[in-house]
Design a protein around this motif. Structure first.
Motif, PDB file in Angstrom:
ATOM      1  N   VAL A  53       0.851  -1.191   0.000  1.00 54.43           N
ATOM      2  CA  VAL A  53       0.000   0.000   0.000  1.00 54.43           C
ATOM      3  C   VAL A  53       0.885   1.237   0.000  1.00 54.43           C
ATOM      4  N   SER A  54       0.643   2.117  -0.978  1.00 56.80           N
ATOM      5  CA  SER A  54       1.414   3.358  -1.064  1.00 56.80           C
ATOM      6  C   SER A  54       0.532   4.469  -1.609  1.00 56.80           C
ATOM      7  N   LYS A  55       0.240   5.458  -0.755  1.00 60.42           N
ATOM      8  CA  LYS A  55      -0.534   6.636  -1.146  1.00 60.42           C
ATOM      9  C   LYS A  55      -1.865   6.272  -1.796  1.00 60.42           C
ATOM     10  N   GLY A  56      -2.585   5.312  -1.220  1.00 58.79           N
ATOM     11  CA  GLY A  56      -3.902   4.932  -1.726  1.00 58.79           C
ATOM     12  C   GLY A  56      -3.881   3.889  -2.824  1.00 58.79           C
ATOM     13  N   ASN A  57      -2.700   3.515  -3.309  1.00 54.40           N
ATOM     14  CA  ASN A  57      -2.597   2.478  -4.329  1.00 54.40           C
ATOM     15  C   ASN A  57      -2.256   1.144  -3.667  1.00 54.40           C
ATOM     16  N   TYR A  58      -2.993   0.101  -4.066  1.00 52.57           N
ATOM     17  CA  TYR A  58      -2.785  -1.232  -3.513  1.00 52.57           C
ATOM     18  C   TYR A  58      -2.198  -2.135  -4.602  1.00 52.57           C
ATOM     19  N   LYS A  59      -0.894  -2.327  -4.539  1.00 54.16           N
ATOM     20  CA  LYS A  59      -0.256  -3.239  -5.487  1.00 54.16           C
ATOM     21  C   LYS A  59      -0.466  -4.658  -4.960  1.00 54.16           C
ATOM     22  N   THR A  60      -1.328  -5.413  -5.655  1.00 61.25           N
ATOM     23  CA  THR A  60      -1.770  -6.722  -5.176  1.00 61.25           C
ATOM     24  C   THR A  60      -1.172  -7.826  -6.032  1.00 61.25           C
ATOM     25  N   VAL A  61      -0.479  -8.749  -5.390  1.00 58.76           N
ATOM     26  CA  VAL A  61       0.161  -9.859  -6.095  1.00 58.76           C
ATOM     27  C   VAL A  61      -0.489 -11.167  -5.650  1.00 58.76           C
ATOM     28  N   LEU A  62      -1.109 -11.874  -6.599  1.00 58.36           N
ATOM     29  CA  LEU A  62      -1.722 -13.177  -6.351  1.00 58.36           C
ATOM     30  C   LEU A  62      -0.803 -14.267  -6.879  1.00 58.36           C
ATOM     31  N   THR A  63      -0.642 -15.330  -6.124  1.00 55.91           N
ATOM     32  CA  THR A  63       0.198 -16.454  -6.544  1.00 55.91           C
ATOM     33  C   THR A  63      -0.682 -17.627  -6.934  1.00 55.91           C
ATOM     34  N   GLY A  72     -10.512  -5.253 -11.323  1.00 56.57           N
ATOM     35  CA  GLY A  72     -10.391  -3.833 -11.061  1.00 56.57           C
ATOM     36  C   GLY A  72     -10.103  -3.012 -12.304  1.00 56.57           C
ATOM     37  N   GLY A  73     -10.676  -3.418 -13.439  1.00 55.35           N
ATOM     38  CA  GLY A  73     -10.487  -2.670 -14.675  1.00 55.35           C
ATOM     39  C   GLY A  73      -9.161  -2.921 -15.367  1.00 55.35           C
ATOM     40  N   GLN A  74      -8.365  -3.864 -14.867  1.00 57.39           N
ATOM     41  CA  GLN A  74      -7.084  -4.191 -15.490  1.00 57.39           C
ATOM     42  C   GLN A  74      -7.081  -5.631 -15.973  1.00 57.39           C
ATOM     43  N   SER A  75      -6.385  -5.876 -17.064  1.00 61.24           N
ATOM     44  CA  SER A  75      -6.219  -7.224 -17.586  1.00 61.24           C
ATOM     45  C   SER A  75      -4.731  -7.524 -17.665  1.00 61.24           C
ATOM     46  N   VAL A  76      -4.296  -8.560 -16.955  1.00 66.56           N
ATOM     47  CA  VAL A  76      -2.878  -8.914 -16.936  1.00 66.56           C
ATOM     48  C   VAL A  76      -2.725 -10.408 -17.152  1.00 66.56           C
ATOM     49  N   GLY A  77      -1.550 -10.790 -17.617  1.00 64.78           N
ATOM     50  CA  GLY A  77      -1.223 -12.193 -17.781  1.00 64.78           C
ATOM     51  C   GLY A  77      -0.291 -12.632 -16.667  1.00 64.78           C
ATOM     52  N   PRO A  78      -0.194 -13.937 -16.437  1.00 64.53           N
ATOM     53  CA  PRO A  78       0.657 -14.417 -15.352  1.00 64.53           C
ATOM     54  C   PRO A  78       2.139 -14.295 -15.685  1.00 64.53           C
ATOM     55  N   THR A  79       2.935 -14.026 -14.671  1.00 65.88           N
ATOM     56  CA  THR A  79       4.390 -14.080 -14.789  1.00 65.88           C
ATOM     57  C   THR A  79       4.825 -15.428 -14.238  1.00 65.88           C
ATOM     58  N   ILE A  80       5.349 -16.295 -15.104  1.00 59.03           N
ATOM     59  CA  ILE A  80       5.735 -17.642 -14.697  1.00 59.03           C
ATOM     60  C   ILE A  80       6.972 -17.578 -13.810  1.00 59.03           C
ATOM     61  N   THR A  81       6.892 -18.263 -12.664  1.00 57.96           N
ATOM     62  CA  THR A  81       8.045 -18.322 -11.766  1.00 57.96           C
ATOM     63  C   THR A  81       8.761 -19.659 -11.878  1.00 57.96           C
ATOM     64  N   SER A  82       8.008 -20.747 -11.963  1.00 56.89           N
ATOM     65  CA  SER A  82       8.589 -22.074 -12.178  1.00 56.89           C
ATOM     66  C   SER A  82       7.476 -23.059 -12.487  1.00 56.89           C
ATOM     67  N   GLY A  83       7.695 -23.893 -13.508  1.00 54.45           N
ATOM     68  CA  GLY A  83       6.679 -24.885 -13.858  1.00 54.45           C
ATOM     69  C   GLY A  83       5.329 -24.260 -14.125  1.00 54.45           C
ATOM     70  N   ASN A  84       4.320 -24.722 -13.389  1.00 57.42           N
ATOM     71  CA  ASN A  84       2.968 -24.175 -13.516  1.00 57.42           C
ATOM     72  C   ASN A  84       2.714 -23.016 -12.564  1.00 57.42           C
ATOM     73  N   ASN A  85       3.727 -22.647 -11.768  1.00 55.45           N
ATOM     74  CA  ASN A  85       3.560 -21.593 -10.777  1.00 55.45           C
ATOM     75  C   ASN A  85       3.803 -20.215 -11.397  1.00 55.45           C
ATOM     76  N   GLY A  86       3.080 -19.236 -10.901  1.00 51.21           N
ATOM     77  CA  GLY A  86       3.249 -17.878 -11.422  1.00 51.21           C
ATOM     78  C   GLY A  86       2.538 -16.866 -10.542  1.00 51.21           C
ATOM     79  N   THR A  87       2.658 -15.607 -10.904  1.00 51.07           N
ATOM     80  CA  THR A  87       2.014 -14.530 -10.158  1.00 51.07           C
ATOM     81  C   THR A  87       1.234 -13.629 -11.096  1.00 51.07           C
ATOM     82  N   LEU A  88       0.194 -12.991 -10.554  1.00 45.46           N
ATOM     83  CA  LEU A  88      -0.596 -11.996 -11.270  1.00 45.46           C
ATOM     84  C   LEU A  88      -0.606 -10.734 -10.429  1.00 45.46           C
ATOM     85  N   THR A  89      -0.237  -9.604 -11.043  1.00 43.07           N
ATOM     86  CA  THR A  89      -0.072  -8.351 -10.301  1.00 43.07           C
ATOM     87  C   THR A  89      -1.069  -7.294 -10.774  1.00 43.07           C
TER      88      THR A  89
END
Length: 392
Positions: free
Chosen positions: A70-80, A93-110
């Motif tokens: 959380v910074s100045k009202g912005n919530y940078k949210t990372v889902l694993t 929340g009005g944004q469309s993002v793709g996953p960032t692969i970390t290993s194998g089938n694992n990844g994050t969405l920000t």
């Protein structure tokens, strides 16, 4: 009497005031639940069925806590997620993002959110689902902001513009790159057929074959099921009618099990269990079933049907409508197809579709099977679904 009436009216008035005040207080509490001071937090999160308080079957594909800066009202949210290979993109929340692969089938969405509420609707574009390929599904993420745990304060040089935006752009770029390179089906593997001299007795039952294309249930474009049907029907003359046999084959390496596909309806009737046969042929699982027609003229029309597909490891269990468009070339005589028909019936791996074109569709039959590169289908392909009881 009048005093009692006045006392009653006063009680009712007070009750109304408390009800209104209580509702306002509840709304204020809900609105303030995400009012966190600057810092780094872990927040409990659960994936729910769309518009419901029930947990989605796909919840286990996500970690049950989100990392939030959380910074100045912005919530940078990372889902694993451990299902990153099935997600082409996710919108929240009005944004469309793709996953960032970390290993194998694992990844994050920000995601960068502004004072988010407890319930945030999300939509998914899923791919790589075996037998299904691409799906559009929706659900709700429930964030328990009241139980957020602060892990650390923000570094002094942390800023929203320099810390969060580039990563979101990078994630989007990754989604674009991933979608453009992985959603194309793998190139079919062509199996060479070795011609051997075999002495086969002519069948006493007139038999022929006819090619076909599997179409989507609501359009004339090819269904994903077209890649798993052999696209060559075996037709037998039985008494005063014809029996049409269809066959499905899919790789054992897909790890779907021997009964991942079950026919539900064909030509307006339910498929009888007695007409369904499951088997194996080399590296494939196979499934055959049949239906009867009074005349070959019936095949001039598109035949409607449906199949039930199960992807166990993705919790997918859903029924899909399909249609069959048959070639209109005149059936060949039985003796010309005696060997080929026997091979198809016995599940021989050499019985692959020919490369002949269908006169009415100008669509070349594809040779062999291809493993889709979820898709998820399939192929969550998760099992997600509003209309298909996947995310539900």
């Amino acid at each position: 009497m009048k005093k009692r009436l006045m006392h009653f009216i006063q009680l009712v008035f007070v009750a109304i005031i408390f009800t209104i005040a209580g509702g306002a207080f509840a709304n204020t509490t809900r609105a303030d639940s995400a009012n966190l001071s600057d810092g780094i937090y872990t927040v409990p999160v659960t994936l729910l069925k769309s518009g419901s308080s029930a947990t989605s079957m796909a919840n286990h594909f996500f970690d049950q806590t989100a990392n939030v800066t959380v910074s100045k009202g912005n919530y940078k949210t990372v889902l694993t997620t451990n299902g990153a290979n099935y997600i082409a993109s996710m919108s929240m929340g009005g944004q469309s993002v793709g996953p960032t692969i970390t290993s194998g089938n694992n990844g994050t969405l920000t995601f960068n959110l502004t004072n988010p509420s407890n319930i945030i609707p999300v939509s998914f574009t899923l791919y790589n689902i075996p037998l299904i390929n691409t799906m559009q599904e929706s659900a709700d993420f429930s964030f328990n902001w009241a139980n957020a745990t602060k892990q650390a304060d923000l570094p002094e040089d942390t800023s929203t513009t320099t810390d969060t935006t580039p990563e979101a752009d990078s994630s989007s770029a990754t989604s674009s790159s991933t979608t453009s390179t992985t959603t194309q089906p793998a190139t079919p593997t062509t199996t060479k057929t070795t011609t051997t001299t075999t002495t086969t007795k002519k069948s006493s039952v007139p038999t022929t074959t006819r090619t076909y294309v599997v179409l989507k249930g609501d359009s004339n474009s090819k269904s994903m099921a077209n890649k798993y049907y052999t696209r060559k029907a075996v037709i037998k003359k039985v008494a005063k009618h014809y029996n049409v046999q269809l066959k499905v084959a899919y790789k054992k390496s897909l790890k779907l099990g021997s009964k991942a596909v079950r026919p539900v309806t064909i030509n307006g009737k339910k498929v009888k269990a007695s007409t369904v046969t499951y088997g194996k042929s080399g590296s494939n699982y196979t499934m055959t079933y049949s239906f009867n027609i009074a005349s070959l003229k019936t095949l001039k029309h598109v035949i409607k049907g449906s199949i039930h597909v199960v992807v166990p490891y993705a919790n997918i269990s859903t029924t899909w409508p399909i249609r069959f468009k048959f070639s209109q070339s005149a059936p060949a005589k039985a003796h010309k197809h005696a060997v080929a028909s026997a091979a198809v019936i016995n599940g021989s791996s050499s019985a692959q579709p020919s490369q002949e074109k269908l006169p009415q569709t100008s669509d070349a039959s594809e040779n062999g099977l291809s493993f889709l590169g979820f898709v998820l289908a399939g192929g969550l392909s998760f099992v997600w679904g509003n209309s298909h009881e996947i995310l539900k």
